[in-house]
Design an enzyme around this catalytic site. Structure first.
Site, PDB file in Angstrom:
ATOM      1  N   ARG A   1       0.854  -1.183   0.000  1.00 10.57           N
ATOM      2  CA  ARG A   1       0.000   0.000   0.000  1.00 10.57           C
ATOM      3  C   ARG A   1       0.896   1.241   0.000  1.00 10.57           C
ATOM      4  NH1 ARG A   1      -3.409   2.706   4.909  1.00 10.57           N
ATOM      5  NH2 ARG A   1      -4.673   4.071   3.596  1.00 10.57           N
ATOM      6  N   HIS A   2       0.440   2.310  -0.671  1.00 10.40           N
ATOM      7  CA  HIS A   2       1.191   3.579  -0.669  1.00 10.40           C
ATOM      8  C   HIS A   2       1.460   4.059   0.761  1.00 10.40           C
ATOM      9  CE1 HIS A   2      -2.445   5.519   0.649  1.00 10.40           C
ATOM     10  NE2 HIS A   2      -3.092   4.820  -0.271  1.00 10.40           N
ATOM     11  N   GLY A   3       2.375   5.009   0.893  1.00  9.42           N
ATOM     12  CA  GLY A   3       2.720   5.539   2.214  1.00  9.42           C
ATOM     13  C   GLY A   3       1.730   6.576   2.718  1.00  9.42           C
TER      14      GLY A   3
END
Ligand code: NAG
Ligand code: NAG
Ligand code: NAG
Ligand code: NAG
Length: 472
Positions: free
Chosen positions: A91-93
């Site tokens: 998942r993106h940050g």
């Protein structure tokens, strides 16, 4: 201490001693203050932040050393086992709130400014010092902390799997990057790659990435999911009911009381906005915001449940199509594992040693659900909050920023191939395969276990909107 200090004042010879003592006290206090401050910076309710939780809260050992890894958690059943392939779905940050959430935060802030009465110091702080610094333009973009989340994760994964994520493999084109088209994902991908090239001081080559929404944002392209769940209010009726139920009403009333505003002013959306203010101030700026003082632990658990309920009905076990929408990613994953296993069997080099795929919580939750992870015996509903306190479907544990699902294929000698799943750098057990080697079952057993999905789970078929045969 002060008395002691003064008794040392009179005799001349003791001045030095008292000075040392004084220094000692000062040092102690300073040290103590720093320690306290560190602890104070973490909101007491931070473990209920759902998908807005910091990765460090889920893996507390990285709070001390953000690059720490523990290779002994992998525990291969024999010393012969060596990694042959790694897929990391990430998942993106950390990101900014969406424009919609920012509008709600703004609205809440205005209500407080115009109406609040009260003397709590945290309320004074909101009224006199806190500024609404979020602007709609930030709309879900990756923040600097999010850039670092992915850099640190990249370095930790390199340390955890040094033979897989290596300079040689990167230069050899054996590491592939695939991302969702969303800004925050592309930037997360760039950040992951930059960590590797900086670490190995690679300046002569650039490594590309593919944008692939069919794989990483399948939820938008699955027509049946969009029609039957995403755009369908009745599909999330339990969420609506819980938001209007007694638990949530009490939370809203308490917030209104704390703020000193009429209770009719605090709707569910505004209660959520207050919670978001607490979560984002912590995730983005690492501060324990005065907004956090609006919630005690019980309130936070109720808001956490409302959010889990939504994920359950929209991404999880609530509707079969939620997980089926990820069939395309499921087959992508297994065909890659098959290919790696076959190449290895033929004593060829595994052509895609590492695959890094960057997407969303909405990418990972349906896939984890399809694979049967975090399934409770009883569904989450609007009326069973109290009996669901020990539920395993808990986004606060599963889905912080930079959440990652890893699948590691091992060759353990004599043709034995094993597969290990990890979530957030900790081994998971495939549901239904518990009698196998703790967390590293035989790959063929995993394939057997998911036989029906491997033979079916066709994205086109599952996602097609078909009419009821009776109506045709
Ligand atoms: C590493 O993991 C092993 C196995 O889970 C555990 O026993 C050990 O305490 C961990 N070491 C550290 C430093 O956390
Ligand atoms: C609060 O006051 C501001 C400026 O004084 C005004 O723009 C806003 O509409 C008011 N909001 C509410 C909810 O009363
Ligand atoms: C992504 O990075 C580019 C280039 O560094 C920057 O201009 C852009 O604002 C970033 N986007 C996000 C979502 O942070
Ligand atoms: C909306 O969801 C309900 C409950 O799951 C379902 O019965 C209904 O068929 C759905 N409506 C559409 C248009 O798919």
């Amino acid at each position: 201490m002060l008395l002691l200090f003064e008794t040392f004042q009179s005799p001349n010879g003791c001045i030095m001693l008292s000075f040392l003592l004084y220094c000692f006290i000062i040092l102690c206090c300073v040290h103590h203050h720093v320690t306290l401050k560190d602890e104070e910076a973490i909101p007491l309710i931070s473990k209920y932040f759902n998908t807005k939780r910091r990765y460090e809260e889920v893996n507390p050992y990285v709070r001390q050393d953000i690059l720490a890894v523990n290779r002994s958690i992998l525990q291969p059943p024999s010393s012969q086992c060596r990694e042959i392939h790694l897929t990391a779905i990430i998942r993106h940050g950390t990101r900014y709130p969406t424009a919609k959430n920012i509008k709600e935060m703004q609205q809440l802030h205005n209500i407080v400014l115009n109406n609040s009465i009260g003397e709590h110091s945290w309320l004074r702080e909101i009224l006199t010092q806190w500024t609404m610094w979020y602007i709609e333009d930030m709309d879900g973009r990756l923040v600097q902390k999010g850039v670092e989340d992915l850099k640190h994760l990249a370095i930790r994964l390199t340390r955890l799997f040094p033979s897989m994520i290596s300079e040689e493999k990167l230069r050899g084109g054996l590491i592939r990057f695939i991302t969702s088209s969303k800004d925050r994902c592309v930037n997360s991908t760039l950040s992951f790659k930059a960590a590797l090239t900086e670490m190995w001081a690679i300046r002569d080559v650039e490594f590309g990435h593919e944008v692939n929404d069919a794989l990483m944002r399948f939820f938008e392209q699955c027509t049946r999911f969009v029609q039957e769940v995403d755009k369908n209010q009745s599909a999330v009726i339990d969420v609506q009911k819980f938001k209007q139920g007694p638990e949530m009403m009490r939370v809203q009333e308490k917030i209104a009381e704390h703020l000193g505003v009429p209770s009719s002013f605090i709707t569910y959306d505004l209660a959520e906005a207050a919670f978001f203010l607490c979560t984002y101030e912590f995730a983005v700026k690492a501060i324990n915001s005065p907004w956090c003082q609006l919630f005690d632990e019980d309130d936070a658990k109720i808001i956490e449940y409302a959010s889990d309920l939504r994920e359950f009905w929209k991404r999880g076990y609530g509707h079969d199509i939620n997980s089926k929408s990820s069939c395309i990613l499921f087959h992508d994953l297994f065909s890659r594992l098959d290919k790696a296993a076959n190449e290895n069997k033929l004593r060829q080099q595994v052509s895609e040693a590492v695959t890094v795929q960057i997407g969303h919580a909405d990418t990972l939750l349906p896939l984890l659900t399809l694979l049967g992870f975090f399934k409770d015996t009883v569904p989450l509903t609007s009326t069973n909050y109290a009996s669901q306190t020990q539920r395993s479907f808990r986004t606060s544990h599963m889905m912080p920023y930079a959440a990652n699902f890893l699948l590691v294929l091992y060759d353990c000698g004599e043709g034995v191939i094993r597969l290990q799943p990890l979530l957030n750098e900790k081994p998971l057990t495939f549901p239904g395969l518990t009698d196998q080697q703790v967390s590293m079952p035989l790959y063929e057993d995993v394939r057997k276990h998911y036989r029906d999905l491997l033979n079916g789970c066709d994205f086109e078929t599952e996602c097609q909107l078909f009419n009821n045969p009776a109506e045709v």
